[in-house]
Design a protein around this motif. Structure first.
Motif, PDB file in Angstrom:
ATOM      1  N   ARG A 187       0.870  -1.181   0.000  1.00  0.00           N
ATOM      2  CA  ARG A 187       0.000   0.000   0.000  1.00  0.00           C
ATOM      3  C   ARG A 187       0.904   1.227   0.000  1.00  0.00           C
ATOM      4  N   THR A 188       0.573   2.187  -0.831  1.00  0.00           N
ATOM      5  CA  THR A 188       1.373   3.408  -0.908  1.00  0.00           C
ATOM      6  C   THR A 188       0.499   4.607  -0.578  1.00  0.00           C
ATOM      7  N   TYR A 189       1.042   5.492   0.238  1.00  0.00           N
ATOM      8  CA  TYR A 189       0.357   6.721   0.635  1.00  0.00           C
ATOM      9  C   TYR A 189       1.232   7.901   0.221  1.00  0.00           C
ATOM     10  N   ILE A 190       0.627   8.882  -0.414  1.00  0.00           N
ATOM     11  CA  ILE A 190       1.363  10.068  -0.850  1.00  0.00           C
ATOM     12  C   ILE A 190       0.757  11.286  -0.162  1.00  0.00           C
ATOM     13  N   LEU A 191       1.601  12.001   0.585  1.00  0.00           N
ATOM     14  CA  LEU A 191       1.193  13.225   1.263  1.00  0.00           C
ATOM     15  C   LEU A 191       1.585  14.393   0.373  1.00  0.00           C
ATOM     16  N   THR A 192       0.600  15.167  -0.062  1.00  0.00           N
ATOM     17  CA  THR A 192       0.869  16.326  -0.914  1.00  0.00           C
ATOM     18  C   THR A 192       0.386  17.591  -0.231  1.00  0.00           C
ATOM     19  N   ALA A 193       0.898  18.713  -0.718  1.00  0.00           N
ATOM     20  CA  ALA A 193       0.489  20.014  -0.198  1.00  0.00           C
ATOM     21  C   ALA A 193       0.146  20.935  -1.353  1.00  0.00           C
ATOM     22  N   LEU A 194      -0.864  21.735  -1.137  1.00  0.00           N
ATOM     23  CA  LEU A 194      -1.211  22.804  -2.063  1.00  0.00           C
ATOM     24  C   LEU A 194      -0.599  24.074  -1.497  1.00  0.00           C
ATOM     25  N   ILE A 228       2.857  20.122  -4.254  1.00  0.00           N
ATOM     26  CA  ILE A 228       4.162  19.504  -4.017  1.00  0.00           C
ATOM     27  C   ILE A 228       3.983  18.225  -3.203  1.00  0.00           C
ATOM     28  N   THR A 229       4.929  17.326  -3.334  1.00  0.00           N
ATOM     29  CA  THR A 229       4.937  16.103  -2.546  1.00  0.00           C
ATOM     30  C   THR A 229       5.722  16.353  -1.270  1.00  0.00           C
ATOM     31  N   LEU A 230       5.166  15.928  -0.134  1.00  0.00           N
ATOM     32  CA  LEU A 230       5.836  16.065   1.156  1.00  0.00           C
ATOM     33  C   LEU A 230       6.360  14.738   1.678  1.00  0.00           C
ATOM     34  N   ALA A 231       5.712  13.626   1.313  1.00  0.00           N
ATOM     35  CA  ALA A 231       6.156  12.307   1.782  1.00  0.00           C
ATOM     36  C   ALA A 231       5.477  11.220   0.966  1.00  0.00           C
ATOM     37  N   ILE A 232       6.179  10.095   0.842  1.00  0.00           N
ATOM     38  CA  ILE A 232       5.605   8.885   0.236  1.00  0.00           C
ATOM     39  C   ILE A 232       5.909   7.742   1.195  1.00  0.00           C
ATOM     40  N   TRP A 258       2.138  19.265  10.682  1.00  0.00           N
ATOM     41  CA  TRP A 258       3.382  19.884  11.144  1.00  0.00           C
ATOM     42  C   TRP A 258       3.967  20.775  10.045  1.00  0.00           C
ATOM     43  N   PHE A 259       4.029  20.257   8.815  1.00  0.00           N
ATOM     44  CA  PHE A 259       4.532  21.057   7.692  1.00  0.00           C
ATOM     45  C   PHE A 259       3.721  22.344   7.546  1.00  0.00           C
ATOM     46  N   GLN A 260       2.409  22.224   7.623  1.00  0.00           N
ATOM     47  CA  GLN A 260       1.537  23.381   7.461  1.00  0.00           C
ATOM     48  C   GLN A 260       1.773  24.405   8.563  1.00  0.00           C
ATOM     49  N   GLY A 261       2.041  23.955   9.767  1.00  0.00           N
ATOM     50  CA  GLY A 261       2.325  24.862  10.870  1.00  0.00           C
ATOM     51  C   GLY A 261       3.667  25.553  10.732  1.00  0.00           C
ATOM     52  N   GLN A 262       4.605  24.929  10.022  1.00  0.00           N
ATOM     53  CA  GLN A 262       5.939  25.496   9.861  1.00  0.00           C
ATOM     54  C   GLN A 262       6.072  26.399   8.647  1.00  0.00           C
ATOM     55  N   ASN A 263       5.227  26.201   7.638  1.00  0.00           N
ATOM     56  CA  ASN A 263       5.356  26.940   6.389  1.00  0.00           C
ATOM     57  C   ASN A 263       4.014  27.578   6.026  1.00  0.00           C
ATOM     58  N   PRO A 264       3.895  28.894   6.203  1.00  0.00           N
ATOM     59  CA  PRO A 264       2.618  29.556   5.932  1.00  0.00           C
ATOM     60  C   PRO A 264       2.215  29.540   4.453  1.00  0.00           C
ATOM     61  N   GLU A 265       3.135  29.183   3.553  1.00  0.00           N
ATOM     62  CA  GLU A 265       2.782  29.090   2.130  1.00  0.00           C
ATOM     63  C   GLU A 265       1.977  27.836   1.819  1.00  0.00           C
ATOM     64  N   ILE A 266       1.997  26.847   2.723  1.00  0.00           N
ATOM     65  CA  ILE A 266       1.210  25.631   2.522  1.00  0.00           C
ATOM     66  C   ILE A 266      -0.224  25.911   2.949  1.00  0.00           C
ATOM     67  N   GLN A 267      -1.123  25.848   1.972  1.00  0.00           N
ATOM     68  CA  GLN A 267      -2.525  26.141   2.236  1.00  0.00           C
ATOM     69  C   GLN A 267      -3.291  24.937   2.749  1.00  0.00           C
TER      70      GLN A 267
END
Length: 135
Positions: free
Chosen positions: A24-31, A38-42, A116-125
């Motif tokens: 099973r593969t999970y891809i974490l993306t951010a807008l 962008i991809t944040l993790a696989i 966590w990424f969203q809390g660290q980078n305000p450009e991630i919506q």
């Protein structure tokens, strides 16, 4: 759940062995601002058996908050809570530091990383998680 993330540099791919099944593969993306995705993790998780003992394998591909490929780590674990432990160990090997956490679903750990990424980078919506199963 996620205390911090210090991405480690990319060294090489470390794929799951070919004998691993039920992957099973999970891809974490951010807008991000401007409409870019962008991809944040696989995360890839699968099963195998060794000497009659079931094993869970986890491969975690990390990325920076700008979508740059970082380290790829892989673990395999047997015993109780093996999926949780394999995923947590793979993520930790890539630089994710966890607060004390009770065993939970892999998706929850990835979503917590997105938060966590969203809390660290305000450009991630927003962040989203997509899954795919291969037999």
């Amino acid at each position: 759940m996620i205390k911090s993330f210090t991405p480690r540099p990319f060294a090489r791919m470390n794929p799951l062995p070919s004998y691993v099944t039920k992957v099973r593969t999970y891809i974490l993306t951010a807008l991000v601002v401007g409409g870019y995705k962008i991809t944040l993790a696989i995360l890839s998780i699968g099963d195998s058996v060794s000497a009659g003992n079931p094993l869970t394998h986890a491969m975690f591909e990390s990325f920076s908050d700008h979508g740059e490929r970082m380290s790829v780590t892989r673990t395999r674990v047997s015993g109780c809570e093996r999926e949780f432990t394999a995923v947590k160990n793979a993520m930790a090997g890539a630089g994710v530091e966890f607060d004390p956490v009770a065993p939970c679903e892999s998706e929850k750990m990835l979503q917590a990383l997105g938060d966590w990424f969203q809390g660290q980078n305000p450009e991630i919506q927003s962040c989203s998680l997509v899954s795919q199963t291969c037999h």
